[in-house]
Motif scaffolding. Sequence first.
Motif, short mmCIF file in Angstrom:
data_model
loop_
_atom_site.label_atom_id
_atom_site.label_comp_id
_atom_site.label_asym_id
_atom_site.label_seq_id
_atom_site.Cartn_x
_atom_site.Cartn_y
_atom_site.Cartn_z
N ILE A 1 81.21 -61.90 -53.81
CA ILE A 1 81.67 -60.65 -53.23
C ILE A 1 81.58 -60.53 -51.65
CG2 ILE A 1 81.52 -58.13 -53.09
CD1 ILE A 1 81.07 -58.02 -56.13
N ASP A 2 80.36 -60.66 -51.13
CA ASP A 2 79.95 -60.71 -49.84
C ASP A 2 80.43 -61.91 -48.83
OD1 ASP A 2 78.88 -58.06 -50.07
OD2 ASP A 2 76.82 -59.01 -50.52
N PHE A 3 80.67 -63.03 -49.47
CA PHE A 3 81.09 -64.02 -48.75
C PHE A 3 82.42 -64.76 -48.76
CE2 PHE A 3 76.52 -63.67 -48.01
CZ PHE A 3 76.29 -63.91 -46.60
N TYR A 4 82.47 -65.19 -50.19
CA TYR A 4 83.70 -65.85 -50.55
C TYR A 4 84.92 -64.89 -50.65
CZ TYR A 4 87.14 -68.54 -53.43
OH TYR A 4 88.21 -69.31 -53.93
N LYS A 5 84.82 -63.73 -51.33
CA LYS A 5 86.00 -62.61 -51.31
C LYS A 5 86.06 -62.12 -49.93
CE LYS A 5 87.61 -58.73 -53.98
NZ LYS A 5 87.34 -57.78 -55.13
N LYS A 6 85.09 -61.90 -49.32
CA LYS A 6 85.19 -61.13 -48.08
C LYS A 6 86.08 -62.15 -47.03
CE LYS A 6 84.37 -57.89 -44.98
NZ LYS A 6 84.71 -56.51 -45.35
N TYR A 7 85.40 -63.59 -46.89
CA TYR A 7 85.96 -64.24 -45.80
C TYR A 7 86.99 -65.31 -46.15
CZ TYR A 7 82.03 -61.97 -43.63
OH TYR A 7 81.29 -60.91 -42.96
N PHE A 8 87.06 -65.77 -47.31
CA PHE A 8 87.76 -66.91 -47.68
C PHE A 8 88.97 -66.60 -48.38
CE2 PHE A 8 83.34 -68.41 -46.90
CZ PHE A 8 83.60 -69.17 -45.91
N LYS A 9 88.97 -65.89 -49.56
CA LYS A 9 89.94 -65.80 -50.41
C LYS A 9 89.98 -64.13 -50.86
CE LYS A 9 91.50 -69.89 -51.00
NZ LYS A 9 92.86 -70.42 -51.04
N PRO A 10 90.51 -63.34 -50.26
CA PRO A 10 90.30 -61.80 -50.36
C PRO A 10 91.26 -61.35 -51.35
CG PRO A 10 91.47 -62.21 -48.15
CD PRO A 10 90.93 -63.62 -48.74
N ASP A 11 92.26 -62.17 -51.57
CA ASP A 11 93.56 -61.45 -52.52
C ASP A 11 93.49 -62.35 -53.68
OD1 ASP A 11 93.94 -59.46 -50.62
OD2 ASP A 11 94.95 -61.09 -49.31
N GLU A 12 92.80 -62.70 -54.25
CA GLU A 12 92.93 -63.65 -55.34
C GLU A 12 92.79 -62.73 -56.84
OE1 GLU A 12 93.96 -66.51 -55.91
OE2 GLU A 12 93.74 -67.01 -53.59
N THR A 13 93.01 -63.18 -58.03
CA THR A 13 93.15 -62.63 -59.30
C THR A 13 91.47 -62.51 -59.67
OG1 THR A 13 93.21 -64.62 -60.50
CG2 THR A 13 95.40 -63.59 -59.91
N GLU A 14 91.49 -61.50 -60.63
CA GLU A 14 90.03 -61.26 -61.24
C GLU A 14 89.65 -62.63 -62.02
OE1 GLU A 14 87.84 -58.47 -61.35
OE2 GLU A 14 89.01 -58.28 -59.54
N VAL A 15 90.66 -63.14 -62.72
CA VAL A 15 90.21 -64.57 -63.42
C VAL A 15 89.64 -65.34 -62.31
CG1 VAL A 15 91.10 -66.45 -64.73
CG2 VAL A 15 91.46 -63.73 -65.34
N HIS A 16 90.24 -65.45 -60.98
CA HIS A 16 89.70 -66.45 -60.14
C HIS A 16 88.47 -66.21 -59.76
CE1 HIS A 16 89.89 -69.24 -56.63
NE2 HIS A 16 89.58 -68.28 -55.92
N TYR A 17 88.02 -64.97 -59.62
CA TYR A 17 86.76 -64.61 -58.90
C TYR A 17 85.79 -64.78 -60.22
CZ TYR A 17 89.09 -62.42 -54.91
OH TYR A 17 89.60 -62.12 -53.77
#
Length: 536
Positions: free
Chosen positions: A350-366
């Motif tokens: 949440i704080d690094f990957y989603k925030k800075y690299f892939k902000p708009d992927e699917t829930e399954v991806h995360y």
Amino acid sequence: MTEFGTLNWTILIVYILANLLLGFVISKKVSTADDFYLGQKQTPWWAIGISVIATYVSAMTFLGAPAWAYKDGLSVIAIHLNYPLVIIAVITFFFPFFYNAGVASIYEYQEKRFGKKARGLVSGIWLISQTMSSAAVLYATSLVLSFITGIPVVTAIIIVTVIALIYTVMGGITAVIWTDVIQSGILFIGAGIIMYALIENMDTSVMDTLAILKEQGKTNPLNFDLDFTNVTTVWSGVLAMSLYHITVYGTNQMMVQRTLAAKNIGDAKKSYLLMGFLAFFVYFFFIIMGILFYSYYQGKPFENENTIILEFAADYGMPGLMGIIAAAVMAASMSSLDSAFNSLSTVSTIDFYKKYFKPDETEVHYLNVSRIFTVIWAAIIIFPAILYHLHSTGSILEVLSKVGSYFVGAQLGMFGLGFFSKHASERGLLVGTFVGVIAVAYTALYTDVAWPWYAAIGATINVVVTIIASIAIDGKQENYSPYTVKGQIQAFADGNKATKENGWYLVPGKVDKVCYALFAFFIFTLIFLFSFEQFI
């Protein structure tokens, strides 16, 4: 050390398989990243509360508390007097912010209050400190398995990591909580058997033994000396360690995340209140066990004090006992490791990957990324655990607490400034946090100040320097941020929002009625300890 034997192996293997099975069953309900982080917000509060207790008690207490008390006596309990005060502070100030924001990572608060850099900083500090703490837990467990089964410590480190990793990857936070419930039961069954056997095998009654220990100076629980180099004084326990434990329970993703899986804020608060009322009795039990061991072994030195409880269990010779103890210690450890793996993964995603690299992927991806990060952190933790094995012989509980104390001042200062400061800015906060960390490092390396005070030193310097730097760099602020306590109170008033939900306050700074009972319990513990030595 006697051969581990078929019965003991059977008990241990059945326990391991039961945990893996539970993780597999729960995994069927995990389909999104939020399920992995928070479950489906249907976990009962009492299960979360038991999970909180199990996570912080861990193998550190099972092994380390008796070892520490064996050396320093009943005064060790001073370090654990503060839980009622800590829980009052956390559920009054921290929980409302996290629940009102609807976050999965508690460090999202730092971005709302200060900015992205502040969030990244506190997240990074926590990732480092939690890795070192979890490695200490892993080492302690592996030491036990090595002692009991004859498996090399490094091999045991890898085995324990893999077992905890498998069910955490499958079931997420829900698996963490429910396996913790089972593990806590096994832990206390094992500890109860050891205490019973210890009392049964002593040459004198418990009261006579305590009277002898009193003459030896081992039963004084309340040391009021104003000695800042002494770890186990009342002042370090009630003042310094209150700040330390507020950080552990209020700013530690591993501890707070499971409460975010509660149905509502009332259930979250009740889960922590369970810890507030029970922690004293848990630690008192293990510390009393330590001083009774001192009498039983007549104070003889041990090569590694953490093995005292294990050597006694081996000598006692009860069929299946070593299997129960092995399962109990693995239970204690995995209740901490699974929580760490899940929360380290959550913050990384949440704080690094989603925030800075892939902000708009699917829930399954995360969800998939979270599981990958879980594996990565499990692998990383193995290395400092091996270093503990090579260099640590004292009480592992004290070692863990000392390591944690290097970092908590920075975290506490950042949240304290966020809650209460009008003028603190992000740039000032970065300066203050850096200076605070340097101050703690200097204190640890070049003074004799006891480690419980590191949190207070770090937090105080962080707060003072941050405010000065903020005003110098960004000037004074005209209004309180909406993410301060005063700002939240004003927002609730302006929006005419309900201040309570099912009788529990949603507003930061408002004290729930049960907290007064918890404070009364704190006073009771002081009176109890004062009376304890008087009537021996």
